[in-house]
Design a protein around this motif. Structure first.
Motif, PDB file in Angstrom:
ATOM      1  N   ALA A 156      56.069   4.483 -29.004  1.00  0.00           N
ATOM      2  CA  ALA A 156      57.438   4.963 -28.777  1.00  0.00           C
ATOM      3  C   ALA A 156      57.525   6.452 -29.048  1.00  0.00           C
ATOM      4  CB  ALA A 156      58.413   4.227 -29.703  1.00  0.00           C
ATOM      5  N   LYS A 157      58.328   7.127 -28.272  1.00  0.00           N
ATOM      6  CA  LYS A 157      58.660   8.521 -28.539  1.00  0.00           C
ATOM      7  C   LYS A 157      60.042   8.745 -27.938  1.00  0.00           C
ATOM      8  CE  LYS A 157      56.658  13.029 -28.727  1.00  0.00           C
ATOM      9  NZ  LYS A 157      55.485  13.858 -28.614  1.00  0.00           N
ATOM     10  N   PHE A 158      60.875   9.460 -28.670  1.00  0.00           N
ATOM     11  CA  PHE A 158      62.230   9.724 -28.176  1.00  0.00           C
ATOM     12  C   PHE A 158      62.366  11.187 -27.768  1.00  0.00           C
ATOM     13  CE2 PHE A 158      64.282   6.248 -31.128  1.00  0.00           C
ATOM     14  CZ  PHE A 158      63.694   5.262 -30.362  1.00  0.00           C
ATOM     15  N   GLY A 159      63.224  11.456 -26.810  1.00  0.00           N
ATOM     16  CA  GLY A 159      63.510  12.819 -26.360  1.00  0.00           C
ATOM     17  C   GLY A 159      64.316  12.736 -25.087  1.00  0.00           C
ATOM     18  N   THR A 160      65.050  13.784 -24.779  1.00  0.00           N
ATOM     19  CA  THR A 160      65.843  13.721 -23.547  1.00  0.00           C
ATOM     20  C   THR A 160      64.905  13.734 -22.345  1.00  0.00           C
ATOM     21  OG1 THR A 160      66.047  16.101 -23.249  1.00  0.00           O
ATOM     22  CG2 THR A 160      67.719  15.032 -24.644  1.00  0.00           C
ATOM     23  N   VAL A 161      65.446  13.334 -21.217  1.00  0.00           N
ATOM     24  CA  VAL A 161      64.656  13.287 -19.981  1.00  0.00           C
ATOM     25  C   VAL A 161      64.059  14.663 -19.689  1.00  0.00           C
ATOM     26  CG1 VAL A 161      64.833  12.981 -17.476  1.00  0.00           C
ATOM     27  CG2 VAL A 161      65.956  11.347 -19.018  1.00  0.00           C
ATOM     28  N   LEU A 162      64.824  15.709 -19.925  1.00  0.00           N
ATOM     29  CA  LEU A 162      64.327  17.057 -19.613  1.00  0.00           C
ATOM     30  C   LEU A 162      63.399  17.601 -20.690  1.00  0.00           C
ATOM     31  CD1 LEU A 162      67.401  18.808 -17.949  1.00  0.00           C
ATOM     32  CD2 LEU A 162      65.320  17.922 -16.877  1.00  0.00           C
ATOM     33  N   ASP A 163      63.656  17.261 -21.936  1.00  0.00           N
ATOM     34  CA  ASP A 163      62.836  17.815 -23.027  1.00  0.00           C
ATOM     35  C   ASP A 163      61.476  17.137 -23.166  1.00  0.00           C
ATOM     36  OD1 ASP A 163      64.711  19.657 -23.706  1.00  0.00           O
ATOM     37  OD2 ASP A 163      65.551  18.514 -25.394  1.00  0.00           O
ATOM     38  N   ILE A 201      53.951   6.353 -22.751  1.00  0.00           N
ATOM     39  CA  ILE A 201      54.779   5.259 -23.301  1.00  0.00           C
ATOM     40  C   ILE A 201      54.810   4.088 -22.301  1.00  0.00           C
ATOM     41  CG2 ILE A 201      57.112   4.612 -24.073  1.00  0.00           C
ATOM     42  CD1 ILE A 201      55.612   6.640 -25.897  1.00  0.00           C
ATOM     43  N   LEU A 202      54.934   4.432 -21.025  1.00  0.00           N
ATOM     44  CA  LEU A 202      54.917   3.373 -19.996  1.00  0.00           C
ATOM     45  C   LEU A 202      53.552   2.691 -19.959  1.00  0.00           C
ATOM     46  CD1 LEU A 202      57.059   2.583 -17.672  1.00  0.00           C
ATOM     47  CD2 LEU A 202      57.627   4.526 -19.108  1.00  0.00           C
ATOM     48  N   ARG A 203      52.498   3.519 -20.028  1.00  0.00           N
ATOM     49  CA  ARG A 203      51.134   2.968 -19.923  1.00  0.00           C
ATOM     50  C   ARG A 203      50.856   1.960 -21.039  1.00  0.00           C
ATOM     51  NH1 ARG A 203      48.941   8.089 -19.482  1.00  0.00           N
ATOM     52  NH2 ARG A 203      49.247   8.582 -17.304  1.00  0.00           N
ATOM     53  N   VAL A 204      51.171   2.348 -22.267  1.00  0.00           N
ATOM     54  CA  VAL A 204      50.820   1.478 -23.401  1.00  0.00           C
ATOM     55  C   VAL A 204      51.658   0.195 -23.364  1.00  0.00           C
ATOM     56  CG1 VAL A 204      50.781   1.254 -25.924  1.00  0.00           C
ATOM     57  CG2 VAL A 204      50.085   3.410 -24.844  1.00  0.00           C
ATOM     58  N   ASN A 205      52.971   0.348 -23.254  1.00  0.00           N
ATOM     59  CA  ASN A 205      53.840  -0.832 -23.376  1.00  0.00           C
ATOM     60  C   ASN A 205      53.764  -1.749 -22.156  1.00  0.00           C
ATOM     61  OD1 ASN A 205      55.539  -0.456 -25.966  1.00  0.00           O
ATOM     62  ND2 ASN A 205      55.612   1.556 -25.012  1.00  0.00           N
ATOM     63  N   VAL A 206      53.820  -1.169 -20.980  1.00  0.00           N
ATOM     64  CA  VAL A 206      53.893  -2.015 -19.779  1.00  0.00           C
ATOM     65  C   VAL A 206      52.496  -2.371 -19.278  1.00  0.00           C
ATOM     66  CG1 VAL A 206      54.756  -2.235 -17.420  1.00  0.00           C
ATOM     67  CG2 VAL A 206      56.112  -0.997 -19.125  1.00  0.00           C
ATOM     68  N   LEU A 207      51.683  -1.330 -18.976  1.00  0.00           N
ATOM     69  CA  LEU A 207      50.352  -1.635 -18.444  1.00  0.00           C
ATOM     70  C   LEU A 207      49.499  -2.317 -19.509  1.00  0.00           C
ATOM     71  CD1 LEU A 207      49.590   1.508 -16.246  1.00  0.00           C
ATOM     72  CD2 LEU A 207      50.460  -0.725 -15.563  1.00  0.00           C
ATOM     73  N   GLY A 208      49.625  -1.888 -20.769  1.00  0.00           N
ATOM     74  CA  GLY A 208      48.847  -2.515 -21.835  1.00  0.00           C
ATOM     75  C   GLY A 208      49.152  -4.002 -21.945  1.00  0.00           C
ATOM     76  N   THR A 209      50.427  -4.337 -21.941  1.00  0.00           N
ATOM     77  CA  THR A 209      50.820  -5.755 -22.039  1.00  0.00           C
ATOM     78  C   THR A 209      50.289  -6.540 -20.833  1.00  0.00           C
ATOM     79  OG1 THR A 209      52.780  -5.146 -23.304  1.00  0.00           O
ATOM     80  CG2 THR A 209      52.828  -7.294 -22.214  1.00  0.00           C
ATOM     81  N   TYR A 210      50.381  -5.920 -19.671  1.00  0.00           N
ATOM     82  CA  TYR A 210      49.876  -6.559 -18.450  1.00  0.00           C
ATOM     83  C   TYR A 210      48.353  -6.749 -18.502  1.00  0.00           C
ATOM     84  CZ  TYR A 210      47.971  -6.259 -13.677  1.00  0.00           C
ATOM     85  OH  TYR A 210      47.214  -6.435 -12.554  1.00  0.00           O
ATOM     86  N   TYR A 211      47.614  -5.699 -18.914  1.00  0.00           N
ATOM     87  CA  TYR A 211      46.145  -5.797 -18.943  1.00  0.00           C
ATOM     88  C   TYR A 211      45.680  -6.901 -19.896  1.00  0.00           C
ATOM     89  CZ  TYR A 211      45.957  -1.097 -16.755  1.00  0.00           C
ATOM     90  OH  TYR A 211      46.093  -0.024 -15.936  1.00  0.00           O
ATOM     91  N   VAL A 212      46.273  -6.933 -21.091  1.00  0.00           N
ATOM     92  CA  VAL A 212      45.819  -7.932 -22.076  1.00  0.00           C
ATOM     93  C   VAL A 212      46.151  -9.339 -21.561  1.00  0.00           C
ATOM     94  CG1 VAL A 212      45.970  -8.744 -24.460  1.00  0.00           C
ATOM     95  CG2 VAL A 212      46.122  -6.288 -23.990  1.00  0.00           C
ATOM     96  N   THR A 213      47.355  -9.495 -21.043  1.00  0.00           N
ATOM     97  CA  THR A 213      47.756 -10.808 -20.528  1.00  0.00           C
ATOM     98  C   THR A 213      46.829 -11.251 -19.396  1.00  0.00           C
ATOM     99  OG1 THR A 213      50.053 -10.284 -21.058  1.00  0.00           O
ATOM    100  CG2 THR A 213      49.672 -12.109 -19.521  1.00  0.00           C
ATOM    101  N   ARG A 214      46.539 -10.324 -18.493  1.00  0.00           N
ATOM    102  CA  ARG A 214      45.717 -10.675 -17.328  1.00  0.00           C
ATOM    103  C   ARG A 214      44.299 -11.088 -17.741  1.00  0.00           C
ATOM    104  NH1 ARG A 214      42.796  -9.006 -12.911  1.00  0.00           N
ATOM    105  NH2 ARG A 214      43.565  -9.908 -10.963  1.00  0.00           N
ATOM    106  N   ALA A 215      43.818 -10.468 -18.830  1.00  0.00           N
ATOM    107  CA  ALA A 215      42.468 -10.804 -19.309  1.00  0.00           C
ATOM    108  C   ALA A 215      42.430 -12.154 -20.023  1.00  0.00           C
ATOM    109  CB  ALA A 215      41.972  -9.695 -20.243  1.00  0.00           C
ATOM    110  N   VAL A 216      43.531 -12.512 -20.679  1.00  0.00           N
ATOM    111  CA  VAL A 216      43.557 -13.752 -21.480  1.00  0.00           C
ATOM    112  C   VAL A 216      43.962 -14.964 -20.635  1.00  0.00           C
ATOM    113  CG1 VAL A 216      44.818 -14.898 -23.368  1.00  0.00           C
ATOM    114  CG2 VAL A 216      44.005 -12.542 -23.672  1.00  0.00           C
ATOM    115  N   LEU A 217      44.766 -14.732 -19.620  1.00  0.00           N
ATOM    116  CA  LEU A 217      45.418 -15.824 -18.894  1.00  0.00           C
ATOM    117  C   LEU A 217      44.476 -16.829 -18.202  1.00  0.00           C
ATOM    118  CD1 LEU A 217      48.346 -16.702 -18.478  1.00  0.00           C
ATOM    119  CD2 LEU A 217      48.419 -15.246 -16.419  1.00  0.00           C
ATOM    120  N   PRO A 218      43.370 -16.389 -17.565  1.00  0.00           N
ATOM    121  CA  PRO A 218      42.551 -17.368 -16.833  1.00  0.00           C
ATOM    122  C   PRO A 218      42.119 -18.561 -17.687  1.00  0.00           C
ATOM    123  CG  PRO A 218      41.886 -15.153 -16.238  1.00  0.00           C
ATOM    124  CD  PRO A 218      42.872 -15.003 -17.377  1.00  0.00           C
ATOM    125  N   ASP A 219      41.706 -18.316 -18.928  1.00  0.00           N
ATOM    126  CA  ASP A 219      41.295 -19.418 -19.809  1.00  0.00           C
ATOM    127  C   ASP A 219      42.475 -20.332 -20.130  1.00  0.00           C
ATOM    128  OD1 ASP A 219      38.596 -19.177 -20.103  1.00  0.00           O
ATOM    129  OD2 ASP A 219      38.656 -18.264 -22.110  1.00  0.00           O
TER     130      ASP A 219
END
Ligand SMILES: NC(=O)c1ccc[n+]([C@@H]2O[C@H](COP(=O)([O-])OP(=O)(O)OC[C@H]3O[C@@H](n4cnc5c(N)ncnc54)[C@H](OP(=O)(O)O)[C@@H]3O)[C@@H](O)[C@H]2O)c1
Length: 239
Positions: A94-101, A110-128
């Motif tokens: 997480a990091k806070f700041g205005t859109v411009l700052d 922040i998008l990569r860790v929270n969204v893509l990270g959650t997706y990558y881990v889930t995708r790796a675990v799900l087949p089993d």
């Protein structure tokens, strides 16, 4: 249903909420795979779990926003502990700041860790889980994933994303006997809350990481035919 002897993978297990969830699971006899970027934190948590509860643990230092590292981490954990029954997608940034700052590189991260990270881990675990027709997945979003606020655009976009991902996943996999729960905690007394300047009153009046861990444990212990889709957790005692 007993979870004793099952295998969980907890991301962001080096401190804060992830560590508290790992401790709770281990205290109930669950073997735990621990992932975060800082090996020293993970090794310290693993030593604590083994010493206190005698469970099996496995640690992998990995950045969840890196798909290759995630795939290796899940493979290594599975080889060490067996197929994963419980996935706790807790790691987040997480990091806070205005859109411009705010620096666009930080916003993207922040998008990569929270969204893509959650997706990558889930995708790796799900087949089993699909193959075994069983599993529980808990994805940690936030109240910031339900409401935007000035200065939270990156974190809110990311945590709204976690809820959208989680809801879709839930609809896809419930037919495979896989339960998906999204948590939306309000402020919890961790290093993240300190860094964000969210600790505005006495710390004993805040939600504690152990409170979130207790909620997760309750959710995991519901009969297999039922699951909580989304759970908020708040304190009755706000500062
Ligand atoms: N604290 C709150 O008020 C609050 C409220 C609602 C929701 N949440 C959410 O709850 C979750 C846990 O938060 P927390 O407060 O416990 O945070 P924290 O104290 O900052 O701990 C975060 C954990 O995630 C790991 N992590 C961070 N980035 C990572 C990455 N790229 N790859 C792998 N691991 C990573 C950290 O270890 P390394 O730095 O070593 O990688 C650490 O172990 C997060 O998803 C957060 O957004 C927190």
């Amino acid at each position: 249903m007993t979870l004793h002897g099952q295998v969980a993978l907890v991301t962001g297990a080096g401190r804060g909420i992830g560590k508290a969830i790992a401790m709770k699971l281990a205290s109930e006899g669950v073997n735990v795979g621990l992932v975060a970027r800082t090996a020293a934190d993970l090794n310290a948590v693993a030593a604590q779990l083994k010493e206190a509860y005698g469970v099996r643990t496995h640690t992998v230092a990995a950045d969840i926003s890196n798909r290759r590292e995630v795939e290796q981490a899940v493979q290594q954990t599975t080889e060490a502990l067996g197929p994963i029954d419980i996935l706790i997608n807790n790691a987040g940034a997480a990091k806070f700041g205005t859109v411009l700052d705010m620096d666009p590189a930080d916003w993207e991260q922040i998008l990569r860790v929270n969204v893509l990270g959650t997706y990558y881990v889930t995708r790796a675990v799900l087949p089993d889980m699909v193959r075994r027709n069983t599993g529980s997945i808990v994805n940690v979003s936030s109240t910031a994933g339900q409401r935007g606020a000035a200065t939270t655009s990156a974190y809110s976009a990311a945590k709204f994303g976690v809820i959208g991902f989680s809801e879709s996943l839930m609809q896809e996999v419930r037919k495979h006997n896989i339960r998906v729960t999204t948590l939306t905690p309000s402020t919890v007394n961790t290093e993240m809350a300190t860094t964000l300047g969210l600790k505005i009153g006495p710390q004993d009046r805040m939600l504690q990481p152990e409170d979130v861990a207790d909620l997760v444990w309750s959710i995991l212990n519901l009969p297999q035919r039922v699951f909580v889709n989304q759970a908020g957790i708040w304190t009755t005692n706000p500062a």
